[in-house]
Structures are given as structure tokens and as C-alpha cells.
Design an enzyme around this catalytic site. Structure first.
Site, PDB file in Angstrom:
ATOM      1  N   ILE A 105       1.477  -0.866  -0.193  1.00  0.00           N
ATOM      2  CA  ILE A 105       0.111  -0.100  -0.148  1.00  0.00           C
ATOM      3  C   ILE A 105       0.745   1.088   0.240  1.00  0.00           C
ATOM      4  CG2 ILE A 105      -0.210  -0.290   2.852  1.00  0.00           C
ATOM      5  CD1 ILE A 105      -2.961   1.607   2.320  1.00  0.00           C
ATOM      6  N   ASP A 107       0.697   4.714   1.094  1.00  0.00           N
ATOM      7  CA  ASP A 107      -0.108   6.474   1.718  1.00  0.00           C
ATOM      8  C   ASP A 107       0.087   6.998   1.846  1.00  0.00           C
ATOM      9  OD1 ASP A 107      -1.833   7.319   3.974  1.00  0.00           O
ATOM     10  OD2 ASP A 107      -1.800   6.274   5.455  1.00  0.00           O
TER      11      ASP A 107
HETATM   12  P1  5GP Z   1       3.817   5.835   3.685  1.00  0.00           P
HETATM   13  O1  5GP Z   1       5.150   5.889   3.411  1.00  0.00           O
HETATM   14  O2  5GP Z   1       2.712   6.179   2.566  1.00  0.00           O
HETATM   15  O3  5GP Z   1       3.224   6.575   4.194  1.00  0.00           O
HETATM   16  O4  5GP Z   1       3.233   3.987   3.911  1.00  0.00           O
HETATM   17  C1  5GP Z   1       3.835   2.998   4.462  1.00  0.00           C
HETATM   18  C2  5GP Z   1       2.898   2.302   5.038  1.00  0.00           C
HETATM   19  O5  5GP Z   1       2.514   2.701   5.898  1.00  0.00           O
HETATM   20  C3  5GP Z   1       2.803   0.486   3.574  1.00  0.00           C
HETATM   21  O6  5GP Z   1       3.736  -0.142   3.814  1.00  0.00           O
HETATM   22  C4  5GP Z   1       1.832  -0.253   5.573  1.00  0.00           C
HETATM   23  O7  5GP Z   1       2.936  -0.680   6.408  1.00  0.00           O
HETATM   24  C5  5GP Z   1       1.185   1.549   6.546  1.00  0.00           C
HETATM   25  N1  5GP Z   1       0.217   1.761   6.002  1.00  0.00           N
HETATM   26  C6  5GP Z   1      -0.348   2.641   5.563  1.00  0.00           C
HETATM   27  N2  5GP Z   1      -2.237   3.178   5.388  1.00  0.00           N
HETATM   28  C7  5GP Z   1      -2.224   1.420   5.773  1.00  0.00           C
HETATM   29  C8  5GP Z   1      -3.129   0.693   5.757  1.00  0.00           C
HETATM   30  O8  5GP Z   1      -4.022   0.965   5.962  1.00  0.00           O
HETATM   31  N3  5GP Z   1      -3.561  -0.419   6.588  1.00  0.00           N
HETATM   32  C9  5GP Z   1      -1.861  -0.790   7.083  1.00  0.00           C
HETATM   33  N4  5GP Z   1      -2.679  -1.890   7.739  1.00  0.00           N
HETATM   34  N5  5GP Z   1      -1.135  -0.487   6.639  1.00  0.00           N
HETATM   35  C10 5GP Z   1      -0.886   0.490   6.541  1.00  0.00           C
END
Ligand code: 5GP
Ligand code: MG
Length: 179
Positions: A105, A107
Site C-alpha cells: 500500500i 499512503d
Molecule cells: P506511507 O509511508 O506511504 O505513508 O505508508 C506506507 C506504510 O504504512 C505501508 O507500507 C503500511 O505499512 C502502512 N499503511 C498505510 N496505510 C495503511 C492501511 O490502511 N493499513 C495498513 N495495515 N497499513 C497501512
């Protein structure tokens, strides 16, 4: 598909079914095959979350893909100030390789930006992103992902590799938090 699931103190409702996920994965595999056939592509799946997506995607790929698993770890450097990020598990040279990062994912994109920076220093021939899920409203990453399974709203999801406090990864479908 199971109905509501309870993980620790939270409850989650069915969101993306197993069938829907598998159908989409076949489409992604066709797209990747078309783009990477004859290029000896190297896929890097980011642990832990991407393990299930990578496994299912690989069952369909015909571009003779190689697979490695990597993990991002952050630690506080001994002398230098602040956090240092490193990629664990990389054993193959990426130089002049066509590399595709497989994520569960995206985010905010902070994690992917870090991974991208670490991988770019290895001088791959190309570097692209394949993620099962993308939250387009919160994604601020520097690199647009080329291969996306599903775009979703800003909500917390579990299942299909994704966890809530380390549980829920085993679910074959994606569930959303019930507020
Ligand atoms: P970013 O660095 O893009 O904000 O976040 C990425 C990481 O946050 C992902 O690899 C995951 O581990 C966690 N994450 C972000 N959104 C979600 C979500 O809706 N559910 C879960 N379980 N993990 C998420
Ligand atoms: Mg992840």
C-alpha cells in the site's frame, strides 16, 4: 468472504473481495509482461506487507521475473544525528537491471520515497512501482506508481498481507475499519 472480522480492539468489514483482487492481479501481470518481456526484470517485494501480493502476482507473470524480498529498517546512527534508513536483504546487484518494487500500500509515500532513494543509488536501468493499493488523496510521493491494483479512500484497511498490530495479514481479502 467472511463477514465482519475482529482484530484486537477493532472491527473490520469486507471491502475488496478475494475474487476481485485475483482478477485485478491477472490484469496487472499482463501489463507487466507486456512491459518487461525480454528485459530480465527484477522484482523487489517489500516485507512484510507485500508477501501475499507478490506471491499471487508471480503465479501469472510470464516475463521470466526474478524475485527478491527486501525490508526497510530505520535506526539512529551512532555518530551522525538522526535516523538512517537502510534496505535489508538486497543480495543481487541492481546495476543496469530493470527493477520493479512491489508494495502492499502507498499512503503518504514517505516509505516509497526512502526505498526509491536507496535503490536509485544502485544505478538500475529503470525503477518502477507496483502497489496493490494506493491512497491517492494522501499520496505525496515523488514518483508516480505505474502499476496499481486499486485506488482507495483514506481509510485504514487490513488483510491480504496488511496488518493491524501484526494480525490480519492472513486474510485473503481486504477489510476496512468500521468506525
Ligand atoms: P506511507 O509511508 O506511504 O505513508 O505508508 C506506507 C506504510 O504504512 C505501508 O507500507 C503500511 O505499512 C502502512 N499503511 C498505510 N496505510 C495503511 C492501511 O490502511 N493499513 C495498513 N495495515 N497499513 C497501512
Ligand atoms: Mg508496507
Amino acid at each position: 468472504m467472511r463477514s465482519v472480522v475482529h482484530i484486537h480492539d477493532l472491527s473490520f468489514a469486507p471491502f475488496i473481495s478475494e475474487t476481485t483482487i485475483q482478477t485485478r492481479i491477472q490484469e496487472l501481470a499482463s501489463q507487466l509482461d507486456a512491459d518487461y518481456i525480454g528485459k530480465d526484470p527484477l522484482f523487489l517485494a517489500v516485507l512484510n506487507g507485500a508477501f501475499m501480493f507478490a506471491a499471487d502476482l508471480f503465479k501469472h507473470l510470464k516475463c521470466q521475473p526474478e524475485l527478491s524480498f527486501v525490508k526497510v529498517s530505520s535506526y539512529v546512527g551512532t555518530k551522525s544525528s538522526g535516523r538512517v534508513d537502510e534496505l535489508i536483504g538486497l543480495q543481487t546487484s541492481l546495476k543496469n537491471r530493470h527493477v520493479i518494487v512491489i508494495e502492499d500500500i502507498l499512503d503518504t509515500g514517505v516509505t516509497m520515497d526512502k526505498i526509491f532513494t536507496l535503490l536509485e543509488s544502485e544505478q538500475p536501468a529503470s525503477l518502477s512501482i507496483c502497489s496493490m493499493l494506493l491512497k491517492p488523496n494522501s499520496y505525496k510521493g515523488k514518483h508516480q506508481p505505474k502499476y496499481i491494483g486499486f485506488e482507495i479512500e483514506d481509510q485504514f484497511v487490513v488483510g491480504y498481507g496488511l496488518d493491524y498490530k501484526e494480525h490480519g495479514r492472513e486474510l485473503p481479502a481486504v477489510y476496512q475499519l468500521i468506525k
